[in-house]
Write a protein that holds these residues in place. Structure first.
Motif, PDB file in Angstrom:
ATOM      1  N   UNK A 146     -11.369  -6.974  65.499  1.00  0.00           N
ATOM      2  CA  UNK A 146     -11.044  -7.896  64.145  1.00  0.00           C
ATOM      3  C   UNK A 146     -10.523  -6.620  63.212  1.00  0.00           C
ATOM      4  N   UNK A 147     -10.671  -5.346  63.298  1.00  0.00           N
ATOM      5  CA  UNK A 147     -10.061  -4.335  62.612  1.00  0.00           C
ATOM      6  C   UNK A 147      -8.650  -4.373  62.857  1.00  0.00           C
ATOM      7  N   UNK A 148      -8.121  -4.448  64.177  1.00  0.00           N
ATOM      8  CA  UNK A 148      -6.902  -4.479  64.657  1.00  0.00           C
ATOM      9  C   UNK A 148      -6.065  -5.542  63.944  1.00  0.00           C
ATOM     10  N   UNK A 154      -9.725  -5.425  55.737  1.00  0.00           N
ATOM     11  CA  UNK A 154     -10.916  -5.155  56.678  1.00  0.00           C
ATOM     12  C   UNK A 154     -12.203  -5.888  56.208  1.00  0.00           C
ATOM     13  N   UNK A 155     -12.252  -6.561  55.064  1.00  0.00           N
ATOM     14  CA  UNK A 155     -13.726  -7.073  54.589  1.00  0.00           C
ATOM     15  C   UNK A 155     -13.590  -8.225  55.279  1.00  0.00           C
ATOM     16  N   UNK A 156     -12.514  -8.774  56.033  1.00  0.00           N
ATOM     17  CA  UNK A 156     -13.010 -10.144  56.791  1.00  0.00           C
ATOM     18  C   UNK A 156     -13.718  -9.987  58.059  1.00  0.00           C
ATOM     19  N   UNK A 162     -21.958  -6.472  60.549  1.00  0.00           N
ATOM     20  CA  UNK A 162     -23.343  -6.720  60.250  1.00  0.00           C
ATOM     21  C   UNK A 162     -24.292  -6.961  61.491  1.00  0.00           C
ATOM     22  N   UNK A 163     -23.326  -8.081  62.450  1.00  0.00           N
ATOM     23  CA  UNK A 163     -24.154  -8.300  63.720  1.00  0.00           C
ATOM     24  C   UNK A 163     -24.275  -6.992  64.591  1.00  0.00           C
ATOM     25  N   UNK A 164     -23.110  -6.380  64.563  1.00  0.00           N
ATOM     26  CA  UNK A 164     -23.312  -5.010  65.293  1.00  0.00           C
ATOM     27  C   UNK A 164     -24.293  -4.103  64.914  1.00  0.00           C
ATOM     28  N   UNK A 165     -24.303  -3.840  63.637  1.00  0.00           N
ATOM     29  CA  UNK A 165     -25.507  -3.148  62.934  1.00  0.00           C
ATOM     30  C   UNK A 165     -26.820  -3.648  63.556  1.00  0.00           C
ATOM     31  N   UNK A 166     -27.008  -4.980  63.384  1.00  0.00           N
ATOM     32  CA  UNK A 166     -28.239  -5.618  63.709  1.00  0.00           C
ATOM     33  C   UNK A 166     -28.510  -5.235  65.268  1.00  0.00           C
TER      34      UNK A 166
END
Length: 181
Positions: A146-148, A154-156, A162-166
């Motif tokens: 997504x970042x690439x 990058x806010x998209x 958030x799902x990675x942090x969870x």
């Protein structure tokens, strides 16, 4: 080798040395008959009295060299049978070779045994840990992609982050519970 010996010097040699440089004509020598000497086994020392001392050689001009006692060579020891000695040495050598072969065979057996024991111990004590799969690998890869794709915005990718942090939080909780047991 530590035997001492003496040398008897003839009177002619003494004369030649005393006259220092006078040359004498060589005369034909008469062959002397050799008398075999009986070697003494143990010469007994005699106490010398003034009469027993050897008289010095007198030359025309004065005193000279004292006469030397006769030369006695040691009797060679009786020769042992060389073949008997060789046989004794060969038998000892053969015994030594047999012992050496036994020792080498025993050494090979011991090396093999120690190697086997070391392998067994290594297998029991040092097992390679199984690789555990990295938790949340899919979520991490999704965030990176997504970042690439959205370099300028990058806010998209916030919902993926958030799902990675969870996912990471849940994995840490699982690991802390398993280590507490």
């Amino acid at each position: 080798m530590g035997d001492s010996f003496t040398i008897q010097i003839s009177s002619n040699l003494v004369k030649q040395l005393a006259d220092e440089g006078e040359q004498f004509k060589k005369k034909a020598r008469k062959p002397k008959t050799k008398v075999p000497r009986q070697p003494q086994t143990k010469p007994q020392p005699k106490k010398q009295s003034p009469k027993d001392e050897p008289e010095p050689f007198e030359r025309p001009g004065g005193t000279g060299w004292p006469l030397q006692p006769p030369l006695f060579l040691p009797v060679p020891p009786p020769q042992y049978s060389a073949s008997a000695e060789l046989e004794a040495i060969r038998s000892v050598l053969q015994e030594s070779e047999k012992v050496m072969e036994k020792l080498q065979k025993r050494e090979k057996e011991m090396v093999q045994e120690v190697t086997e024991r070391a392998k067994d111990l290594h297998e029991k004590e040092f097992k390679i840990p199984e690789r555990k799969p990295m938790p949340c690998l899919g979520e991490k890869d999704a965030c990176t992609e997504c970042y690439k794709e959205h370099l300028k915005d990058p806010l998209k990718c916030a919902h993926l982050v958030n799902s990675f942090a969870d996912c990471v939080r849940r994995a840490r909780q699982v690991m802390s519970v398993s280590t507490d047991k």
